[in-house]
Design a protein around this motif. Structure first.
Motif, PDB file in Angstrom:
ATOM      1  N   TYR A  60      -7.586  -1.442  -6.256  1.00 41.02           N
ATOM      2  CA  TYR A  60      -6.389  -1.644  -5.424  1.00 41.02           C
ATOM      3  C   TYR A  60      -5.522  -0.383  -5.411  1.00 41.02           C
ATOM      4  O   TYR A  60      -5.072   0.063  -4.357  1.00 41.02           O
ATOM      5  CB  TYR A  60      -5.590  -2.860  -5.926  1.00 41.02           C
ATOM      6  CG  TYR A  60      -4.545  -3.331  -4.932  1.00 41.02           C
ATOM      7  CD1 TYR A  60      -4.897  -4.100  -3.825  1.00 41.02           C
ATOM      8  CD2 TYR A  60      -3.205  -3.019  -5.093  1.00 41.02           C
ATOM      9  CE1 TYR A  60      -3.954  -4.533  -2.906  1.00 41.02           C
ATOM     10  CE2 TYR A  60      -2.244  -3.442  -4.179  1.00 41.02           C
ATOM     11  CZ  TYR A  60      -2.621  -4.204  -3.089  1.00 41.02           C
ATOM     12  OH  TYR A  60      -1.681  -4.618  -2.182  1.00 41.02           O
ATOM     13  N   GLY A  96       0.083  -8.254  -2.030  1.00 39.78           N
ATOM     14  CA  GLY A  96      -1.353  -8.005  -1.866  1.00 39.78           C
ATOM     15  C   GLY A  96      -2.031  -7.847  -3.214  1.00 39.78           C
ATOM     16  O   GLY A  96      -3.127  -8.381  -3.448  1.00 39.78           O
ATOM     17  N   ALA A 138      -4.227  -9.135   2.275  1.00 38.33           N
ATOM     18  CA  ALA A 138      -5.240  -8.729   1.292  1.00 38.33           C
ATOM     19  C   ALA A 138      -6.411  -9.709   1.287  1.00 38.33           C
ATOM     20  O   ALA A 138      -7.585  -9.296   1.372  1.00 38.33           O
ATOM     21  CB  ALA A 138      -4.600  -8.647  -0.090  1.00 38.33           C
TER      22      ALA A 138
END
Lengths: 253, 235
Positions: free
Chosen positions: B162, B147, B47
């Motif tokens: 996200y 992440g 990420a």
């Protein structure tokens, strides 16, 4: 009865066995003796099928062992019991689990029946009350006896012992020898012992075969040992000056 | 030849089943912590790294969630998890079986009439084929969570971005790729490791070498299989 016919075994260029012919008789303790490197262990491992011979045959009564397919060979092996030099006890299992292992694997016995059989085997080797111990918690002599108990738990027709006295004091060695001899006679089984322990030779040697550099050098029994004129056997049995002196004194008296 | 012996009819199904359960526990529970730990960092690093690479480009930020998800599912979770398991579980299997060979335990079982190749190896392979895909699935979840933890609280992305990334361009077939990889790698690492242990000769030095070879050969074959699978399944 087990019959070894013209057994040869080579590892690369090294010839370990050079044509062994031998009959191991039923109801007797048959000893294979010889110096280290004579080929005793290799012969024993060929008899039980852990090694294939380069040439030759092994007969179990009227069955040619090395002509059997893998399934039949396993079936015949269920009639064998073996005591290994180091015990070969499964160290992550308790004594009871070790002895019970063949029963767990091959029998349809109930847990109670298995427990009775295990206890009777332990009782037979004079080792009661150690069921829950691990092999590492027992002495060398006890481990040998546990190994014997495991070897006889399935009532074998053939019993093999690879140096059963190694690492034991003389008194314990004699106990182990007597135990193996008694079990052999009680159950009328064919026992083959690989040893270089002189006590064993003189106490339980119903039939003795001396191996020397891969050859069969002498065959006889314990009563014939003292009078032998075979130089190789004489050198092997009376290896120390002390024993030679004792023999001379015994003959004189 | 070894595999023919391994997959023959068991002498006693109950004993084999018991051994399989023990192996499942050892592989699954025993490896869970290390797998999760590695997965968290895989997700977190993926990420942050992609946030850095995409910074200043026209690619929307929510793509980071999408990239973490698909990289994890298609490649990182199965491959890295199995490489780690080759080191942990594979070397353990090679040592266990090799130790039994050296202490004559295998000979003792052979004399009893046990098909040792089958009894010692089949439960391990079956256990691995069931448990390792589960570990890979857990690894994928934890990695995606990693992440999230690395990117949302640090302000790289918002929660909505996200989650939007995770929900974007979802292809269910990718899960199939992940599971096929997991099963294949599980078979490779257990069979190679068991082979190395079963045929070990000599003493403790040879046992150490066998254990190392189990890991090295498993890793190489896993990477090779990864390439073959990804080529076959995505083209």
């Amino acid at each position: 009865m087990i019959k070894a016919v013209n057994i040869h075994k080579s590892f690369g260029d090294s010839k370990v066995l050079k044509g062994i012919d031998m009959v191991f008789e039923k109801g007797k303790t048959n000893l294979i003796i010889g110096k280290s490197g004579a080929g005793k262990t290799v012969l024993l491992k060929i008899l039980v099928g852990l090694f294939d011979p380069t040439q030759g045959e092994v007969w179990y009564d009227d069955i040619n062992f090395f002509k059997l397919n893998k399934i039949d060979r396993r079936a015949l092996r269920m009639k064998m019991g073996m005591l290994f030099q180091g015990g070969a006890l499964f160290d992550s299992m308790t004594v009871e689990e070790n002895i019970r292992f063949p029963l767990d694997m091959f029998s349809n016995m109930t847990a109670k029946e298995k427990s009775i059989r295990v206890n009777s085997c332990l009782e037979r080797v004079n080792l009661e009350g150690v069921n829950k111990k691990y092999p590492s918690e027992t002495s060398g002599g006890m481990q040998k006896r546990i190994g014997i108990a495991r070897a006889i738990v399935f009532h074998p027709k053939y019993l093999f012992c690879d140096e059963p006295n190694s690492g034991l004091d003389p008194k314990t060695s004699i106990l182990i020898d007597e135990l193996i001899s008694d079990i052999t006679q009680e159950n009328n089984i064919t026992t083959v012992i690989n040893t270089h322990d002189m006590n064993s030779v003189m106490e339980i040697g119903d039939k003795i075969a001396l191996l020397h550099q891969g050859d069969l050098a002498w065959v006889g029994n314990k009563s014939e040992v003292l009078d032998t004129e075979n130089d190789l056997l004489f050198d092997f049995i009376f290896a120390s000056p002390f024993l030679k002196k004792l023999r001379d004194q015994a003959i004189k008296s | 030849m070894l595999m023919v012996q391994v997959f023959s009819v068991p002498e006693n199904r109950r004993m084999y089943w018991r051994e399989t359960i023990r192996q499942m526990y050892d592989i699954g529970i025993g490896s869970l912590i290390i797998v999760c730990l590695i997965a968290v960092f895989i997700g977190a690093v993926t990420a942050i790294q992609f946030a850095y690479q995409l910074d200043g480009t026209l690619v929307p930020d929510y793509y980071i969630g999408y990239i973490v998800r698909d990289m994890t599912i298609i490649e990182l979770a199965p491959m890295l998890t199995c490489l780690v398991l080759a080191g942990k579980v594979g070397s353990n299997m090679a040592s266990e079986i090799g130790g039994m060979r050296q202490k004559e335990h295998i000979d003792a079982m052979e004399i009893m009439g046990v098909n040792t190749a089958s009894y010692l190896i089949m439960p391990k392979i079956i256990a691995a084929l069931f448990v390792i895909p589960i570990l890979v699935i857990i690894s994928a979840f934890v990695s995606i969570l990693g992440g999230f933890v690395a990117s949302v609280p640090t302000g790289v992305l918002s929660v909505n971005e996200y989650v939007l990334g995770l929900r974007s361009f979802y292809v269910p077939y990718n899960i199939i790729i992940m599971l096929v990889k997991a099963v294949t790698f599980a078979f490779i690492l257990t069979s190679v490791s068991c082979y190395q242990g079963y045929y070990v000769r000599g003493g403790s030095i040879e046992l150490g070498k066998a254990s190392t070879q189990a890991v090295v050969y498993s890793d190489i074959l896993i990477l090779l299989a990864d390439l073959i699978l990804v080529t076959v399944m995505t083209t």
